[in-house]
Design an enzyme around this catalytic site. Structure first.
Site, mmCIF file in Angstrom:
data_model
loop_
_atom_site.group_PDB
_atom_site.id
_atom_site.type_symbol
_atom_site.label_atom_id
_atom_site.label_comp_id
_atom_site.label_asym_id
_atom_site.label_seq_id
_atom_site.Cartn_x
_atom_site.Cartn_y
_atom_site.Cartn_z
ATOM 1 N N LYS A 4 136.661 -15.300 -75.013
ATOM 2 C CA LYS A 4 135.617 -14.637 -75.813
ATOM 3 C C LYS A 4 134.245 -14.963 -75.236
ATOM 4 O O LYS A 4 133.936 -16.121 -74.944
ATOM 5 C CB LYS A 4 135.676 -15.125 -77.271
ATOM 6 C CG LYS A 4 134.629 -14.455 -78.159
ATOM 7 C CD LYS A 4 134.851 -14.785 -79.618
ATOM 8 C CE LYS A 4 134.166 -16.054 -80.059
ATOM 9 N NZ LYS A 4 132.713 -15.916 -80.213
ATOM 10 N N LYS A 37 128.824 -9.090 -82.615
ATOM 11 C CA LYS A 37 128.637 -8.925 -84.073
ATOM 12 C C LYS A 37 127.534 -7.909 -84.377
ATOM 13 O O LYS A 37 126.518 -8.211 -84.997
ATOM 14 C CB LYS A 37 128.306 -10.264 -84.737
ATOM 15 C CG LYS A 37 129.440 -11.269 -84.655
ATOM 16 C CD LYS A 37 129.159 -12.497 -85.480
ATOM 17 C CE LYS A 37 130.261 -13.515 -85.351
ATOM 18 N NZ LYS A 37 130.361 -14.105 -84.006
ATOM 19 N N ASP A 64 123.426 -2.762 -87.549
ATOM 20 C CA ASP A 64 122.131 -2.078 -87.439
ATOM 21 C C ASP A 64 122.293 -0.746 -88.157
ATOM 22 O O ASP A 64 123.324 -0.504 -88.802
ATOM 23 C CB ASP A 64 121.798 -1.897 -85.933
ATOM 24 C CG ASP A 64 120.294 -1.784 -85.682
ATOM 25 O OD1 ASP A 64 119.615 -1.046 -86.421
ATOM 26 O OD2 ASP A 64 119.815 -2.431 -84.732
ATOM 27 N N THR A 103 132.850 -18.169 -90.847
ATOM 28 C CA THR A 103 133.572 -19.400 -91.187
ATOM 29 C C THR A 103 132.645 -20.609 -91.329
ATOM 30 O O THR A 103 133.076 -21.668 -91.763
ATOM 31 C CB THR A 103 134.656 -19.705 -90.138
ATOM 32 O OG1 THR A 103 134.038 -19.734 -88.842
ATOM 33 C CG2 THR A 103 135.752 -18.664 -90.160
ATOM 34 N N ARG A 150 134.651 -25.177 -79.043
ATOM 35 C CA ARG A 150 134.302 -26.560 -78.702
ATOM 36 C C ARG A 150 135.464 -27.528 -78.583
ATOM 37 O O ARG A 150 135.421 -28.409 -77.701
ATOM 38 C CB ARG A 150 133.230 -27.067 -79.692
ATOM 39 C CG ARG A 150 131.886 -26.376 -79.454
ATOM 40 C CD ARG A 150 130.941 -26.510 -80.630
ATOM 41 N NE ARG A 150 131.364 -25.672 -81.737
ATOM 42 C CZ ARG A 150 130.679 -25.526 -82.870
ATOM 43 N NH1 ARG A 150 129.533 -26.174 -83.044
ATOM 44 N NH2 ARG A 150 131.132 -24.735 -83.818
ATOM 45 N N ASP A 185 131.877 -10.609 -78.216
ATOM 46 C CA ASP A 185 131.535 -10.923 -79.610
ATOM 47 C C ASP A 185 130.027 -10.830 -79.797
ATOM 48 O O ASP A 185 129.317 -11.825 -79.676
ATOM 49 C CB ASP A 185 132.055 -12.334 -79.923
ATOM 50 C CG ASP A 185 131.675 -12.795 -81.315
ATOM 51 O OD1 ASP A 185 131.442 -11.930 -82.185
ATOM 52 O OD2 ASP A 185 131.608 -14.024 -81.528
HETATM 53 O O1 LIG Z 1 133.253 -13.625 -84.632
HETATM 54 C C1 LIG Z 1 133.559 -14.774 -84.289
HETATM 55 O O2 LIG Z 1 134.161 -14.985 -83.257
HETATM 56 C C2 LIG Z 1 133.263 -15.859 -85.241
HETATM 57 C C3 LIG Z 1 133.260 -15.513 -86.580
HETATM 58 C C4 LIG Z 1 133.215 -16.531 -87.564
HETATM 59 O O3 LIG Z 1 133.281 -16.268 -88.768
HETATM 60 N N1 LIG Z 1 133.144 -17.816 -87.142
HETATM 61 C C5 LIG Z 1 133.098 -18.169 -85.815
HETATM 62 O O4 LIG Z 1 133.061 -19.371 -85.522
HETATM 63 N N2 LIG Z 1 133.103 -17.189 -84.857
HETATM 64 C C6 LIG Z 1 132.985 -17.558 -83.426
HETATM 65 O O5 LIG Z 1 134.113 -18.338 -83.043
HETATM 66 C C7 LIG Z 1 133.745 -19.385 -82.157
HETATM 67 C C8 LIG Z 1 134.157 -20.698 -82.765
HETATM 68 O O6 LIG Z 1 133.778 -21.732 -81.915
HETATM 69 P P1 LIG Z 1 134.114 -23.259 -82.216
HETATM 70 O O7 LIG Z 1 133.610 -23.591 -83.584
HETATM 71 O O8 LIG Z 1 133.400 -23.991 -81.119
HETATM 72 O O9 LIG Z 1 135.628 -23.381 -82.124
HETATM 73 C C9 LIG Z 1 132.231 -19.248 -81.921
HETATM 74 O O10 LIG Z 1 132.066 -18.553 -80.698
HETATM 75 C C10 LIG Z 1 131.739 -18.400 -83.080
HETATM 76 O O11 LIG Z 1 130.662 -17.563 -82.686
#
Ligand SMILES: O=C(O)c1cc(=O)[nH]c(=O)n1[C@@H]1O[C@H](COP(=O)(O)O)[C@@H](O)[C@H]1O
Length: 236
Positions: A43, A72, A75, A125, A216, A70
């Site tokens: 991603k 998001k 608009d 999240t 991460r 991604d």
């Molecule tokens: O759309 C997403 O990917 C996304 C939606 C969401 O609700 N929460 C979320 O964490 N993400 C993405 O998922 C990834 C999670 O990353 P880590 O928290 O490092 O595992 C990040 O790139 C966020 O931008």
């Protein structure tokens, strides 16, 4: 850059998406090489996309990796429709928009017949109920996620991004054929960082999701390949 493995359909690598949230394309490419055949799906989000990452999307695709862009989008309808149309030419597998009905309908128009699967992000999240209240939403998070999942299905969206904690209600809202993609994944004992609605890889799989997104815990690990392999082992 190394080439992607071609996993069998039942291989958990098809269901693990590694978030390449790194400062530069150079570091992202080095990470892909370190992870090697432990990942086949990446991603790319804001950080890379706004620093040369769109060219990386094409290099990853050419090397046989699946790519989730991604951004998001959210608009006015016309802008979303045009943006999705432009992104559809990149050859990605997934792209994201926020799950607002007008935005989702515009994205479906922009995608046309054979574009990428559009995923609608329901409630981030990193939000708990206090964050949703602060943003002015009157509903409990579980109800807001279910409402947005129903609206996404009505709009013709291909998949939902939510916490794996909401997988059961989302599945009943969208039916068996649309996808559920869940970030907010942490192996037991890992630092949750800014994530608030978190499940382990094993719990997410048990909840019936299609793909987990993990950043991460892999990319900031001392051994990213070993971290990815451990998550794959947990996924079964
Ligand atoms: O759309 C997403 O990917 C996304 C939606 C969401 O609700 N929460 C979320 O964490 N993400 C993405 O998922 C990834 C999670 O990353 P880590 O928290 O490092 O595992 C990040 O790139 C966020 O931008």
């Amino acid at each position: 850059m190394s080439h992607a493995a071609s996993p069998a359909a039942s291989d958990p690598r098809n269901r693990l998406i590694v978030a390449l949230d790194l400062p530069s394309v150079h570091e992202a490419e080095a990470m892909v090489d370190r992870i090697g055949d432990a990942a086949t799906f990446y991603k790319i989000g804001y950080r890379l996309a706004y620093s040369g990452g769109l060219a990386l999307v094409q290099r990853l695709s050419k090397a046989g990796f699946k790519v989730f862009i991604d951004l998001k989008l959210h608009d006015i309808g016309n802008t979303v429709e045009d943006g999705v149309r432009a992104l559809s030419d990149l050859g990605v597998t997934f792209l994201t928009v926020h799950a607002y009905p007008q935005t989702m309908r515009a994205a479906v128009r922009g995608r046309g017949g054979d574009g990428p699967t559009i995923l609608a992000v329901t409630v981030l999240t990193s939000y708990d109920q206090a964050d949703a209240d602060e943003a002015g939403y009157a509903l409990p998070i579980a109800d807001l996620v279910a409402l947005r999942a129903r609206q996404a299905a009505e709009a013709g969206i291909g998949g939902i991004v939510c916490s794996a904690a909401e997988a059961a209600s989302v599945r009943s809202a969208i039916g068996p054929s649309r996808l559920i993609v869940t970030p907010g994944i942490r192996p037991a004992g890992d630092d949750v960082g800014d994530q608030k609605r978190v499940l382990t890889p094993a719990a997410a799989m048990e909840a019936g999701i299609d793909h987990i997104v993990v950043g991460r815990p892999i990319t900031q690990s001392a051994d990213p390949r070993a971290a990815a392999l451990a998550i794959l082992a947990e996924m079964g």
